[in-house]
Every structure is written in C-alpha cells, then in structure tokens.
Scaffold this motif. Structure first.
Motif, PDB file in Angstrom:
ATOM      1  N   LEU A 550       2.835 -12.308  -3.156  1.00  0.00           N
ATOM      2  CA  LEU A 550       1.430 -11.978  -2.900  1.00  0.00           C
ATOM      3  C   LEU A 550       1.270 -10.492  -2.652  1.00  0.00           C
ATOM      4  O   LEU A 550       2.060  -9.880  -1.926  1.00  0.00           O
ATOM      5  CB  LEU A 550       0.906 -12.745  -1.687  1.00  0.00           C
ATOM      6  CG  LEU A 550       0.938 -14.280  -1.745  1.00  0.00           C
ATOM      7  CD1 LEU A 550       0.375 -14.848  -0.447  1.00  0.00           C
ATOM      8  CD2 LEU A 550       0.149 -14.796  -2.943  1.00  0.00           C
ATOM      9  N   ARG A 551       0.243  -9.926  -3.265  1.00  0.00           N
ATOM     10  CA  ARG A 551      -0.112  -8.517  -3.033  1.00  0.00           C
ATOM     11  C   ARG A 551      -1.619  -8.452  -2.870  1.00  0.00           C
ATOM     12  O   ARG A 551      -2.360  -9.111  -3.606  1.00  0.00           O
ATOM     13  CB  ARG A 551       0.345  -7.650  -4.206  1.00  0.00           C
ATOM     14  CG  ARG A 551       0.095  -6.157  -4.053  1.00  0.00           C
ATOM     15  CD  ARG A 551       0.989  -5.564  -2.984  1.00  0.00           C
ATOM     16  NE  ARG A 551       1.011  -4.102  -3.061  1.00  0.00           N
ATOM     17  CZ  ARG A 551       0.146  -3.303  -2.439  1.00  0.00           C
ATOM     18  NH1 ARG A 551      -0.842  -3.816  -1.730  1.00  0.00           N
ATOM     19  NH2 ARG A 551       0.261  -1.993  -2.545  1.00  0.00           N
ATOM     20  N   PHE A 552      -2.106  -7.666  -1.923  1.00  0.00           N
ATOM     21  CA  PHE A 552      -3.529  -7.666  -1.566  1.00  0.00           C
ATOM     22  C   PHE A 552      -4.190  -6.333  -1.923  1.00  0.00           C
ATOM     23  O   PHE A 552      -3.596  -5.263  -1.770  1.00  0.00           O
ATOM     24  CB  PHE A 552      -3.691  -7.923  -0.070  1.00  0.00           C
ATOM     25  CG  PHE A 552      -3.057  -9.213   0.380  1.00  0.00           C
ATOM     26  CD1 PHE A 552      -3.760 -10.406   0.321  1.00  0.00           C
ATOM     27  CD2 PHE A 552      -1.746  -9.236   0.831  1.00  0.00           C
ATOM     28  CE1 PHE A 552      -3.181 -11.591   0.715  1.00  0.00           C
ATOM     29  CE2 PHE A 552      -1.145 -10.413   1.229  1.00  0.00           C
ATOM     30  CZ  PHE A 552      -1.865 -11.605   1.165  1.00  0.00           C
ATOM     31  N   LEU A 553      -5.424  -6.420  -2.384  1.00  0.00           N
ATOM     32  CA  LEU A 553      -6.229  -5.241  -2.695  1.00  0.00           C
ATOM     33  C   LEU A 553      -7.597  -5.383  -2.040  1.00  0.00           C
ATOM     34  O   LEU A 553      -8.506  -6.018  -2.600  1.00  0.00           O
ATOM     35  CB  LEU A 553      -6.371  -5.071  -4.216  1.00  0.00           C
ATOM     36  CG  LEU A 553      -7.335  -3.983  -4.687  1.00  0.00           C
ATOM     37  CD1 LEU A 553      -6.932  -2.617  -4.138  1.00  0.00           C
ATOM     38  CD2 LEU A 553      -7.411  -3.947  -6.214  1.00  0.00           C
ATOM     39  N   PRO A 554      -7.782  -4.824  -0.848  1.00  0.00           N
ATOM     40  CA  PRO A 554      -9.109  -4.868  -0.214  1.00  0.00           C
ATOM     41  C   PRO A 554     -10.011  -3.793  -0.814  1.00  0.00           C
ATOM     42  O   PRO A 554      -9.600  -2.646  -0.990  1.00  0.00           O
ATOM     43  CB  PRO A 554      -8.786  -4.573   1.251  1.00  0.00           C
ATOM     44  CG  PRO A 554      -7.518  -3.790   1.233  1.00  0.00           C
ATOM     45  CD  PRO A 554      -6.764  -4.203   0.008  1.00  0.00           C
ATOM     46  N   THR A 555     -11.243  -4.150  -1.145  1.00  0.00           N
ATOM     47  CA  THR A 555     -12.208  -3.198  -1.702  1.00  0.00           C
ATOM     48  C   THR A 555     -13.499  -3.258  -0.883  1.00  0.00           C
ATOM     49  O   THR A 555     -13.644  -4.079   0.020  1.00  0.00           O
ATOM     50  CB  THR A 555     -12.510  -3.512  -3.176  1.00  0.00           C
ATOM     51  OG1 THR A 555     -13.265  -4.729  -3.250  1.00  0.00           O
ATOM     52  CG2 THR A 555     -11.228  -3.643  -3.982  1.00  0.00           C
ATOM     53  N   ASP A 556     -14.444  -2.416  -1.240  1.00  0.00           N
ATOM     54  CA  ASP A 556     -15.683  -2.328  -0.468  1.00  0.00           C
ATOM     55  C   ASP A 556     -16.463  -3.638  -0.455  1.00  0.00           C
ATOM     56  O   ASP A 556     -17.194  -3.920   0.501  1.00  0.00           O
ATOM     57  CB  ASP A 556     -16.573  -1.208  -1.028  1.00  0.00           C
ATOM     58  CG  ASP A 556     -16.007   0.168  -0.754  1.00  0.00           C
ATOM     59  OD1 ASP A 556     -15.137   0.286   0.138  1.00  0.00           O
ATOM     60  OD2 ASP A 556     -16.410   1.133  -1.428  1.00  0.00           O
ATOM     61  N   GLU A 557     -16.324  -4.441  -1.500  1.00  0.00           N
ATOM     62  CA  GLU A 557     -17.135  -5.649  -1.607  1.00  0.00           C
ATOM     63  C   GLU A 557     -16.353  -6.941  -1.449  1.00  0.00           C
ATOM     64  O   GLU A 557     -16.910  -7.953  -1.038  1.00  0.00           O
ATOM     65  CB  GLU A 557     -17.870  -5.663  -2.958  1.00  0.00           C
ATOM     66  CG  GLU A 557     -18.856  -4.512  -3.122  1.00  0.00           C
ATOM     67  CD  GLU A 557     -19.901  -4.473  -2.018  1.00  0.00           C
ATOM     68  OE1 GLU A 557     -20.347  -5.549  -1.570  1.00  0.00           O
ATOM     69  OE2 GLU A 557     -20.267  -3.361  -1.589  1.00  0.00           O
ATOM     70  N   GLN A 558     -15.055  -6.935  -1.799  1.00  0.00           N
ATOM     71  CA  GLN A 558     -14.291  -8.173  -1.704  1.00  0.00           C
ATOM     72  C   GLN A 558     -12.801  -7.880  -1.660  1.00  0.00           C
ATOM     73  O   GLN A 558     -12.363  -6.753  -1.918  1.00  0.00           O
ATOM     74  CB  GLN A 558     -14.609  -9.095  -2.885  1.00  0.00           C
ATOM     75  CG  GLN A 558     -14.245  -8.516  -4.243  1.00  0.00           C
ATOM     76  CD  GLN A 558     -14.680  -9.418  -5.383  1.00  0.00           C
ATOM     77  OE1 GLN A 558     -14.921 -10.612  -5.212  1.00  0.00           O
ATOM     78  NE2 GLN A 558     -14.789  -8.862  -6.580  1.00  0.00           N
ATOM     79  N   LEU A 559     -12.033  -8.912  -1.335  1.00  0.00           N
ATOM     80  CA  LEU A 559     -10.572  -8.829  -1.314  1.00  0.00           C
ATOM     81  C   LEU A 559     -10.035  -9.492  -2.576  1.00  0.00           C
ATOM     82  O   LEU A 559     -10.409 -10.619  -2.912  1.00  0.00           O
ATOM     83  CB  LEU A 559     -10.020  -9.544  -0.081  1.00  0.00           C
ATOM     84  CG  LEU A 559      -8.496  -9.709  -0.022  1.00  0.00           C
ATOM     85  CD1 LEU A 559      -7.812  -8.368   0.197  1.00  0.00           C
ATOM     86  CD2 LEU A 559      -8.086 -10.703   1.073  1.00  0.00           C
ATOM     87  N   TYR A 560      -9.136  -8.771  -3.270  1.00  0.00           N
ATOM     88  CA  TYR A 560      -8.422  -9.347  -4.400  1.00  0.00           C
ATOM     89  C   TYR A 560      -7.027  -9.750  -3.932  1.00  0.00           C
ATOM     90  O   TYR A 560      -6.352  -8.995  -3.232  1.00  0.00           O
ATOM     91  CB  TYR A 560      -8.285  -8.342  -5.546  1.00  0.00           C
ATOM     92  CG  TYR A 560      -9.598  -7.970  -6.206  1.00  0.00           C
ATOM     93  CD1 TYR A 560     -10.098  -8.700  -7.274  1.00  0.00           C
ATOM     94  CD2 TYR A 560     -10.323  -6.870  -5.757  1.00  0.00           C
ATOM     95  CE1 TYR A 560     -11.297  -8.348  -7.889  1.00  0.00           C
ATOM     96  CE2 TYR A 560     -11.528  -6.509  -6.351  1.00  0.00           C
ATOM     97  CZ  TYR A 560     -12.003  -7.258  -7.411  1.00  0.00           C
ATOM     98  OH  TYR A 560     -13.190  -6.912  -8.005  1.00  0.00           O
ATOM     99  N   ILE A 561      -6.611 -10.955  -4.312  1.00  0.00           N
ATOM    100  CA  ILE A 561      -5.280 -11.444  -3.976  1.00  0.00           C
ATOM    101  C   ILE A 561      -4.530 -11.626  -5.292  1.00  0.00           C
ATOM    102  O   ILE A 561      -4.883 -12.503  -6.102  1.00  0.00           O
ATOM    103  CB  ILE A 561      -5.354 -12.794  -3.223  1.00  0.00           C
ATOM    104  CG1 ILE A 561      -6.286 -12.663  -2.021  1.00  0.00           C
ATOM    105  CG2 ILE A 561      -3.957 -13.229  -2.778  1.00  0.00           C
ATOM    106  CD1 ILE A 561      -6.862 -13.989  -1.554  1.00  0.00           C
TER     107      ILE A 561
END
Length: 875
Positions: A550-561
């Motif tokens: 698992l790798r996470f990408l938090p952004t201004d509008e949502q979290l990508y997993i």
C-alpha cells in the motif's frame, strides 16, 4: 564572513610586516607588502597578482614560514570569490609550508581559515574539526583572545549543525572572556548576539530579546551593520511573541540605519522583506506589496539577484490574494506569465531552488485553468530541477530566510504529490507510483549524502566511495557555478561559468554511468549513489506472494490509495481532504501519548479524550484502509511515505458490520518498508535464529534493562549478553549472531549526524559512555535481524531512515520502536518476541504474535505500549 577575514588576517600578520622591511630579500617582501595593501583596499585582483609572484619567490627561497602567510592571503581571496576548491587547495598548501617551517602559529591561523571554507561549503563536521585544531594551538600558546575568536567560529558551525546547546556554551564562554578583557566592545556585543540567536532558535524569545537589547547597547553605533542586524533579530523575536508593533519598529530602525549609511544592501532588502511579510500575514496585501517593491529596488541596487527574485515571488503572493475575490482566466494567465518570468530570472542567476518553486506555482495555476498537460509539464520541470540540483550558492544570512519564509523546503514534497495526482487523472498508475517513489528516494538520498556510510561490498567499495566523492565534487562545482552566475555577466564571469558547466556535465555523466554499474551489481547502494533506478514492473516481481503493498497519496480533495501486488496495480479513493486527514493523524499521535488517554490520568474527566482517540482509530481505518479492503491478501506491506512516517497503521481499528472492533494487526500481518526500491535489496537472511547477541544499559542507570536482556537466555541458552560496562562498541563489532538487540538511547539528529546516534559504554569505567553515529553500524557485517529498542524518553528517535540504512547494509528484518512508552512494554515485547522466535516462528510472525500477546495483556494493552514497535521487512 569576508568582514571577519579582513579583520583577522591584518592582525595576524602585523608583526610579520614589520620584519619584512629588514629582510634582505627585498623583491618578494615588497611584492608581499604591496599585495597586502591591495588586499586591505579590497582590490583583490591586483592583490592576487602581487601575491602570486611573492609566493613563487618565497618558495624558491624555501622560506616556508613566509610562503604560508602569502598563501593565507591568496586563499582568502579565492574564498571571497566563492572559489571553494581553489581556496581549499591554497590553504592546505600553505599549511604544508607552515609545517615544514615548524611555524605553529601560522598553522593555527590557517586551520581557522580552512574551517571557514568547510563552513561555507556546509561541511560542519570538517569545519568544527579544523576550528578545534586551531583552538588547541591557541590554548597551548596561552592566547586567550585568539581562542575566543575561534570559539565564536566553532559556535557558528555548531549552530548551523543544529547543536544548539554546544553553540550556546561556546558563545557564553566567548562572552565571558570579552566581558572581562580589555578589548573592543564590539567583540562582546557579537558574542552576546550569538547567545541571543541560540535563544531565538530554541524558542526562548524573551531571553533572546534581552540579549539583543544588551548587545546593541554594548555595540553602540560603532558598527551600523551589527546594530541593524541586532534590531532585525529583535524584530523577529518580537514578532514571534505576537508584538507586531514592536517588531515593525525594530525593522524600521534597522532599515533606516542601513539606508542612512548606504551600506549592506542585501541586509536592508531582507529587513524590508520582513516588514512586507508582517503586513502580508495580517491581510494588508497592498501595504505588503509596497515594502516588497522597496526590498526589490534595494536588492537591485546591491546587485543581489537572488534576493531580487525572491521579493518578486513575495509580491506575486499578494497579487494572488488581491484577485482571489474576482478571479478571471485572464488574471490567472497573467500570474502564470509573471511566475514564468521570475523562473527565468532565477535561471539566469543559477538559483535552481527559486526556479523550481516558481515553476511549481505555474503548475498550480495551470491546474486552476484545467490545463492538465501544461500543469504536468510545469510540475515535472520543478521535480527535475529539485533532483538535478546538487548544490547552489545561497548566503545563509541573506538568502535562506526567503526560502524559509516562503516555505519552499516543505513545499517540495507537494510538487511530487501534484505531479503524481496529474498522472492519476490520466489513469497512468505506474507513472504516478514512480513519482511517489522518486519523492521518497530523493529524501533518503539527501539524508544519506553526508553520512559516513561504509559500502562493504568487496568489489564495489572503492567505486561507491569514488562515486560519492564525485557527487560531492559536483555539489561544490555547482555552488561555484551558481555564485559566478549570480555575480553578473562580465567576460571573466562568463568564461568561468562556461568552464565550470563543462566540468559539471563531465562529472555528472561519469557519476551517472558509475551509479548504474554499481546498482546493477548491488542494488542496495541505490540510495547512496542515485535515485529512481527501478521501474514499478521490476518491483512487482519482488513482492512476496500473498502480499499487498500500500502507498498513499493525500491531495487537497481526496486520498488516493495505490495497491500493488505481483500481478496488479490498482487505485482506490477516499473522500477526505489532505488537511483534514493529516490533522486527524496528528491528533491521533498526540492523544496516543496523552496520559488522559492511556492512563485515565484525570479520572472521569479523561473520558472525552479516550472517546475521541477511539473515534479517530476507527475513522482513520475507514479513511485510509477500508476503501482498498477488498484487495487485501494475507499480508499487508505499507510504504508510509513522509506524510505518515511513524504512524502505526497496525493500530487502527476495523469495525465490522456487527459492531465488532479489531486492531488491523489482529486481522492481518502488517509490515513496513522505507521505500518500494528497498524490496530489491539483497539481504542476509537466517532460516532459523540460533545465535542471539544483546547489548544494553550502557549508562548503568536502568537495571530493568539488565533483567530483560539476561532473560533472553531463558530462550537462547548461548545468547551473548553485554550489559553496562560491557555494552561497548568493541564487543558489538567483535561478536556475531543471527540477531542483535540494542537496548539503549537513540536520537540526536543533527546535520553532522543525519541518522542520529546511539549510546554505548566507553568500555573503560562504569558509567562512562560514548555517542556513536548510527551510520557506524555499516562498519559491521550485516546481522540478519536487528532490533533497536530505544530508551530515549524525549526528542527524535528511530524512523524509516534508520531501517533503510540497515537494509542497505544487508539486514533483512529491522525492528524498532518509534517512540518510548515505558520499560514494562519493552520487557513484555522482548519476552513474547523471543518466546515465539525460539519456538520456530519466522521473525515477522514472531513480531505479530508478540503484539497480539501484548493486546491481550491488560497491563500493556493500550496502543501506546505495543503500537510503538514497527517491523521493517517482508514478513
């Protein structure tokens, strides 16, 4: 710095100048005298011509003492020009002359100047070593005045290295001497100013203000630059205390002093920038723009092109705020053009950090314009500039504050995140994950760049060392190159820029080819010699069967997993904004260590804190893990990234449809990796752990550690246990085992110790200890398993970077605690872990079972006790 050199050397060589007049060898003496006169008049080109001739003649006469002194002046000239390599060579050559002549006083002064070169280069450990060498000479001479000068330089180096307590002690010692000595009040004022700077860095702003006030009272008006600097620092401390009017008054007085004298344009520009910032942060954007414009004008008059462009950036921030309420496409496009212009301005003066930041702002605005292609191009340019910049000229006093105030260092990670998000919007999952991996790789490379890592591979050791030396040479060349560019476009500068660029290109090509050869033979060394060498497809082949990464990408509008297996790459989303998610993570970590939560310290009043903590534990699972739950397999392997470093995913709470709650580690095995690339590292694995080595309690102050380590023999009869006096570096290096446990204090991250240190016994007397840089563990052949049990209660402890270094060395499984709970928790984890290990479980399984045992033990079942333990490995 150049002002200090101009003060010190004329004093140093005053006696020598008197002797020269009686020297029968008139020609070199006259050349030397003329050179010194030109040097003092700041006519450095003419001075150099005279001094080069004098040096040649003194060398022909085999007069080492005089050749050393001439070499000292030549080295200073090169240092003031930013020709660091030439300055280094010149001072080292001069030191050789002084040694052959047994001129110890000249050697002492030259060591001090050599320290200045290292200080300018950011090599603080080398700078301190040289300053200490000079200090030892002056102490032997009984020259307290010169010793105090060196203490001031040592304090400056310690301050930049982050060793604030050491710096404070040195400034206080120098101040004590100047307070009692019959010397210039300015020396006393500078020492006191140093004390104030340390207080300010420590957040002790009231004490800092007091020191600054006393300092400019002591200095009077004899040194207007010093007074202006002190008033600016007093303004910064007043601002930190919320006294905005006091801050503005100090800033204005500072600027007026400099303006009335027409001096120190870079400093005046910075002071005006601070005034503008004060108005900006209070929403007075037009007023802020006015001061940024003044700062810009002053920077232009002083030919400070770096400050000039940063003030333009600051003004553009105001423009954005002013059009926010009535934003139009035309207005955004004009802003993009303005950022492009400032990017080109930074490029022209060789300042790539500023250029990269300006291009990232272009990318941000292209996103507003919904121009994905150009947004991606702008962010890719910012990322490429960040990764390709080895070094650049930045004046610590006049330029770094701009970088800090604009938040550029912390903003760099966002460039990668934004670029990764843009790739995701085009459904380019591999490219997106590759960018996130580059972000992690760059952070680790920067951290390891100055660490003294021992590449133990017998066929590659020399090549790795040579490649890292070439990378440092590139850094130095780029600093000289950017300094030459920022100094103007006269013919001499253009020629220097061209020759430096050719040398940089040649060295970069050599290091690139060498790095590829090294990584092909031994991928572990990728973080030491370069980044971004592995494709996602290559990584996928290395993922164990039944494991999901698992790798996470938090952004201004949502979290990508991002979910990666041997055969699949998928993405899931969670509707949580980055700011809200990171806020929840921060709150969870704070409550985790709140006595109201883990001990119910306030009785009934603790209930709201406990409830909030429980809500967060479930909420964070729902936001970060549940959306990808359907893709989970037997094992979870998490690459947390910098945003979630040391966050215990394994302690989040999964609530099922019937209301049952389990910690994630109860549902699945949960392991961690510092980076995806570290899957490719070759590690020493042990099929069954037989030989255990443990060292602990080197201070002799914590007897419970003794009992815990001795208890290991209950599971491994032949375990080698070294406690107290015997917990020494010698015993660690000379004893082998399948697993080593270090129960001691870890921490103290500094510029000179990028991975921190750990404490062992000095090996001579009980209670005597020594601090050992963490990277020294690479001096030892890799233990298959390393367990670092950190007993340091406060400060920074262990993290993914420490685990990465051990995996680079060849360790397969790293266990560490990311914070300190209590001795009871450490004791039970050790007991459970070794119980399961001795019963034949694999190390990853023994780790999980130990946590499960702790969860079921009512004395230690709060996550604060057991969630501190992380496993970096693949199960």
């Amino acid at each position: 710095m150049s002002q200090i050199l101009r003060i010190v050397f004329p004093i140093i060589f005053l006696a020598f100048a008197c002797d020269i007049r009686n020297n029968p060898e008139k020609s070199p003496a006259e050349l030397f005298e003329n050179g010194v006169e030109q040097f003092n008049a700041q006519s450095y080109q003419q001075a150099e011509a005279q001094l080069v001739q004098a040096l040649s003649k003194f060398e022909q006469l085999d007069d080492g003492s005089q050749a050393a002194r001439v070499g000292g002046y030549l080295g200073q000239i090169k240092l003031m020009r930013g020709e660091y390599r030439a300055a280094l060579d010149q001072f080292q050559s001069a030191i050789q002359h002084s040694r052959r002549a047994n001129d110890f006083r000249a050697e002492a002064h030259l060591n001090m100047l050599l320290g200045e070169v290292f200080l300018e280069r950011g090599e603080y450990a080398n700078a301190l070593e040289r300053f200490r060498g000079a200090f030892s000479y002056y102490s032997a001479f009984g020259d307290r005045s010169a010793s105090a000068q060196i203490e001031m330089r040592m304090a400056s180096a310690s301050k930049r290295a982050g060793e604030l307590e050491q710096a404070l002690s040195l400034y206080e010692r120098a101040y004590g001497y100047y307070s009692n000595a019959d010397e210039s009040p300015l020396a006393k004022a500078r020492a006191l100013a140093g004390v104030g700077e340390i207080y300010a860095l420590q957040g002790r702003h009231e004490e800092a203000l007091n020191s600054f006030t006393q300092s400019f009272t002591a200095a009077g008006s004899d040194d207007p630059v010093l007074e202006a600097t002190l008033r600016m620092r007093a303004g910064l401390s007043s601002y930190a205390l919320g006294r905005l009017n006091d801050a503005l008054e100090q800033y204005r007085q500072s600027a007026n002093i400099l303006r009335s004298k027409g001096i120190a344009r870079s400093l005046e520009s910075l002071v005006l920038f601070y005034i503008g910032n004060t108005y900006y942060h209070n929403g007075l954007y037009e007023d802020a723009k006015g001061y940024y414009a003044q700062a810009l004008s002053v920077a232009q008059s002083g030919n400070d092109r770096i400050a000039e462009n940063y003030n333009i950036l600051a003004s553009l921030r105001c423009d954005e705020q002013l059009i926010r309420s009535a934003i139009t496409q035309e207005g955004v496009e004009e802003l993009v053009d303005s950022y492009r212009a400032v990017a080109e301005g930074f490029r022209a003066c060789g300042h790539r950090t500023g250029e990269a930041y300006a291009r990232s702002q272009m990318g941000r605005l292209y996103v507003v314009l919904q121009d994905t292609a150009r947004a991606r191009e702008a962010y890719a340019s910012a990322v490429e500039l960040n990764e390709s910049t080895a070094g650049e000229y930045v004046h610590d006093e006049f330029h770094r504050p701009y970088v800090s105030e604009l938040g550029i260092e912390s903003d760099k990670a966002r460039w990668y995140s934004a670029l990764a998000q843009l790739f995701l919007s085009e459904n380019k999952l591999e490219e997106s994950l590759g960018v996130l991996e580059r972000s992690v790789g760059k952070r680790f490379f920067d951290r390891l760049f100055r660490a003294a890592v021992n590449a133990r591979h017998p066929q590659l050791q020399a090549e790795v060392q040579k490649t890292r030396e070439m990378l440092r040479e590139v850094e130095l060349l780029e600093v000289e190159w950017s300094r030459a560019l920022s100094s103007g476009s006269d013919p001499e500068n253009r020629s220097l820029v061209t020759s430096l660029q050719e040398e940089i290109d040649r060295l970069k090509n050599e290091t690139r080819q060498s790095a590829l050869r090294i990584i092909e033979q031994h991928p572990n060394y990728e973080p030491l010699v370069g980044t971004g060498s592995f494709s996602i497809a290559e990584i996928q082949k290395l993922i164990p069967r039944g494991t999901v990464v698992l790798r996470f990408l938090p952004t201004d509008e949502q979290l990508y997993i991002l979910v990666l297996t041997r055969t699949r790459l998928a993405v899931r989303t969670s509707p949580v904004k980055r700011s809200a998610l990171l806020g929840s993570v921060s709150e969870y970590m704070r409550l985790l260590n709140d006595p109201n939560v883990y001990a119910g310290a306030a009785g009934a009043a603790s209930v709201p804190f406990m409830t909030r903590f429980s809500i967060l534990a479930s909420q964070l699972y729902d936001q970060m893990l549940r959306p990808a739950e359907a893709l989970f397999e037997r094992n979870l392997l998490i690459v947390p990234g910098w945003e979630f470093e040391n966050f215990p995913f394994h302690a989040t709470e999964r609530q099922d449809a019937k209301g049952g709650v389990q910690y994630l580690v109860e549902v699945s095995s949960v392991d961690y990796l510092p980076s995806l690339a570290s899957l490719a590292y070759r590690t020493a694995q042990s099929a069954r752990t037989r030989d255990v080595l443990a060292l602990g309690n080197p201070t002799g102050k914590n007897w419970s550690i003794d009992y815990e380590l001795r208890d290991v023999r209950s599971f491994y009869r032949n375990a080698k246990i070294f406690i107290g006096l015997e917990a020494s570096w010698k015993n660690l290096t000379e004893t082998r085992g399948d697993i080593v446990q270090l129960s001691t204090e870890f921490g103290k991250m500094l510029a000179t110790q990028p991975l921190g240190m750990f404490v062992l016994s000095g090996g001579e007397t009980v209670g005597e200890t020594r601090e050992i840089a963490f990277e020294r563990l690479t001096d030892i052949p890799a233990f298959p398993v390393v367990f670092c049990s950190n007993q340091l209660v406060e400060g920074e402890g262990l993290s993914a970077a420490n685990a990465l270094l051990l995996r680079i060395n060849g360790t397969s499984d790293v266990f560490l605690n990311s914070w300190y709970a209590d001795r009871k928790a450490a004791k039970f984890f050790s007991e459970y872990f070794y119980t399961h290990l001795s019963n034949g479980l694999a190390v990853g399984d023994a780790y999980r079972q130990a946590l499960l045992n702790m969860i079921r033990n009512k004395d230690i079942n709060h996550p604060r006790s057991w969630a501190q333990f992380f496993h970096y490995g693949t199960g």
